[in-house]
Design a protein around this motif. Structure first.
Motif, short mmCIF file in Angstrom:
data_model
loop_
_atom_site.label_atom_id
_atom_site.label_comp_id
_atom_site.label_asym_id
_atom_site.label_seq_id
_atom_site.Cartn_x
_atom_site.Cartn_y
_atom_site.Cartn_z
N LYS A 213 0.86 -1.19 0.00
CA LYS A 213 0.00 0.00 0.00
C LYS A 213 0.89 1.23 0.00
O LYS A 213 1.82 1.34 0.81
CB LYS A 213 -0.91 0.01 1.23
CG LYS A 213 -1.81 1.24 1.31
CD LYS A 213 -2.66 1.22 2.57
CE LYS A 213 -3.51 2.47 2.69
NZ LYS A 213 -4.32 2.48 3.93
N ALA A 214 0.62 2.18 -0.91
CA ALA A 214 1.44 3.37 -1.05
C ALA A 214 0.59 4.62 -0.93
O ALA A 214 -0.54 4.67 -1.44
CB ALA A 214 2.17 3.37 -2.40
N VAL A 215 1.14 5.64 -0.26
CA VAL A 215 0.49 6.95 -0.13
C VAL A 215 1.47 8.00 -0.66
O VAL A 215 2.57 8.16 -0.13
CB VAL A 215 0.12 7.26 1.33
CG1 VAL A 215 -0.56 8.62 1.43
CG2 VAL A 215 -0.78 6.18 1.90
N SER A 216 1.07 8.71 -1.72
CA SER A 216 1.94 9.71 -2.35
C SER A 216 1.51 11.12 -1.94
O SER A 216 0.31 11.46 -2.04
CB SER A 216 1.89 9.59 -3.88
OG SER A 216 2.34 8.31 -4.28
N TYR A 220 -2.63 10.78 -2.41
CA TYR A 220 -3.01 9.73 -3.34
C TYR A 220 -2.66 8.35 -2.76
O TYR A 220 -1.52 8.12 -2.35
CB TYR A 220 -2.29 9.93 -4.67
CG TYR A 220 -2.49 11.32 -5.26
CD1 TYR A 220 -3.69 11.67 -5.86
CD2 TYR A 220 -1.48 12.26 -5.17
CE1 TYR A 220 -3.88 12.94 -6.37
CE2 TYR A 220 -1.65 13.54 -5.68
CZ TYR A 220 -2.86 13.87 -6.29
OH TYR A 220 -3.03 15.13 -6.80
N VAL A 221 -3.64 7.48 -2.74
CA VAL A 221 -3.47 6.13 -2.19
C VAL A 221 -3.55 5.12 -3.32
O VAL A 221 -4.46 5.17 -4.16
CB VAL A 221 -4.55 5.82 -1.13
CG1 VAL A 221 -4.37 4.41 -0.58
CG2 VAL A 221 -4.51 6.84 0.00
N SER A 222 -2.62 4.21 -3.34
CA SER A 222 -2.61 3.16 -4.35
C SER A 222 -2.24 1.83 -3.70
O SER A 222 -1.70 1.80 -2.58
CB SER A 222 -1.63 3.48 -5.48
OG SER A 222 -0.30 3.57 -4.98
N ARG A 223 -2.51 0.75 -4.40
CA ARG A 223 -2.24 -0.58 -3.86
C ARG A 223 -1.81 -1.48 -5.00
O ARG A 223 -2.32 -1.39 -6.12
CB ARG A 223 -3.50 -1.14 -3.18
CG ARG A 223 -3.21 -2.21 -2.16
CD ARG A 223 -4.48 -2.69 -1.47
NE ARG A 223 -4.15 -3.39 -0.25
CZ ARG A 223 -4.28 -2.90 0.96
NH1 ARG A 223 -4.73 -1.68 1.13
NH2 ARG A 223 -3.96 -3.61 2.03
N ARG A 224 -0.89 -2.39 -4.70
CA ARG A 224 -0.46 -3.37 -5.69
C ARG A 224 -0.12 -4.68 -4.98
O ARG A 224 0.29 -4.68 -3.82
CB ARG A 224 0.75 -2.88 -6.49
CG ARG A 224 2.04 -2.78 -5.71
CD ARG A 224 3.21 -2.32 -6.59
NE ARG A 224 4.48 -2.37 -5.91
CZ ARG A 224 4.97 -1.37 -5.16
NH1 ARG A 224 4.28 -0.24 -5.03
NH2 ARG A 224 6.14 -1.50 -4.57
N ASN A 225 -0.30 -5.78 -5.68
CA ASN A 225 0.11 -7.07 -5.14
C ASN A 225 0.70 -7.90 -6.26
O ASN A 225 0.40 -7.70 -7.44
CB ASN A 225 -1.06 -7.80 -4.45
CG ASN A 225 -2.21 -8.06 -5.41
OD1 ASN A 225 -2.11 -8.87 -6.31
ND2 ASN A 225 -3.31 -7.35 -5.20
N SER A 226 1.54 -8.83 -5.87
CA SER A 226 2.22 -9.67 -6.86
C SER A 226 2.32 -11.09 -6.32
O SER A 226 2.41 -11.31 -5.11
CB SER A 226 3.62 -9.12 -7.17
OG SER A 226 4.44 -9.14 -6.02
N LYS A 227 2.31 -12.04 -7.26
CA LYS A 227 2.47 -13.46 -6.93
C LYS A 227 3.51 -14.03 -7.89
O LYS A 227 3.51 -13.70 -9.08
CB LYS A 227 1.15 -14.22 -7.09
CG LYS A 227 -0.02 -13.63 -6.33
CD LYS A 227 -1.27 -14.43 -6.60
CE LYS A 227 -2.50 -13.77 -5.99
NZ LYS A 227 -2.84 -12.51 -6.68
#
Length: 246
Positions: A213-216, A220-227
């Motif tokens: 989870k990232a806050v710029s 601005y809030v963004s989210r990413r996930n990876s497998k």
């Protein structure tokens, strides 16, 4: 015709197995089992790594004029109890910290493609806990040299901050992450004495999941996930350490 074919097949079968299937002897590979780490021992270990670099107008491929410095630090203690001969259960804890500061770097992809990076700062630290199960195997009948296979289940998290620019042009991003990792890491163990050994292991098989989870600029809030899953030797996962068998 069918009668002659049946007699031929029966004769061929008896030629291959003259004593019959029930008379076959049990096959043994004569693999000798030597106890490498006996039941009841405690294993305690520690691995530490540190790396630092400084660049002054350094050039690398399409990167030119790199000026800045970086460092990374990681410490990982381990404890394991041998529940039966050559089989241990235990855990590890790991903490890592890294810092990257780039005063300036130019990216030159071609005659008309040139970009520059200035005043980039990134600081991150991560931590993880890991449950492990180890199987030891001696090399031949040696009790000094052996292999081990380590099954790992890891839960981790961390945070990082990235800043670019300065004064009125300063922008930044704050990130928090969570990770889950299941893997197999075989290794080599060399006893220096009855109670101490050098160990090296490398990850070759694993599954990893990461959620970030990232806050710029605190807006601005963004989210990413990876497998990811792999079955290959990961040179960046090679670790060296010292272990004590008590």
């Amino acid at each position: 015709m069918n009668k002659f074919l049946s007699i031929f097949l029966l004769s061929f079968f008896l030629a291959l197995f003259p004593s019959g299937i029930s008379a076959q002897e049990e096959f043994s590979r004569d693999i000798e089992s030597v106890v490498f780490v006996p039941k009841g021992q405690w294993v305690a270990g520690l691995s530490i790594s540190y790396d630092q670099t400084n660049q002054n107008k350094y050039q690398f491929l399409i990167l030119e004029g790199i000026s800045g410095d970086t460092y990374s630090f990681k410490v990982s203690p381990m404890v394991c109890y041998i529940v039966k001969d050559d089989l241990g259960l235990g855990g590890k804890f790991a903490y890592s910290r890294s810092l990257t500061k780039i005063e300036r770097a130019d990216i030159v992809a071609g005659a008309d493609s040139e970009f520059n990076i200035e005043n980039l700062y990134r600081l991150s630290h991560n931590y993880s806990v890991m449950g492990i199960m180890r199987n030891y195997f001696s090399i031949g009948r040696s009790k000094r040299f052996g292999f081990f296979n380590e099954l790992q289940l890891q839960l981790g998290g961390g945070q990082s901050k990235l800043m670019k620019g300065k004064s009125d042009d300063l922008t930044g991003t704050y990130e928090r992450n969570f990770s889950l990792n299941v893997g197999i890491a075989p290794g080599l163990c060399v006893f220096l004495s009855n109670y101490s050994a050098l160990e090296v292991n490398v990850g070759v098989l694993g599954f990893k999941y990461t959620d970030t989870k990232a806050v710029s600029d605190q807006i601005y809030v963004s989210r990413r996930n990876s497998k990811s899953a792999n079955f290959r030797i990961n040179l960046f996962s090679i670790s060296f350490g010292v272990a004590f068998y008590l």
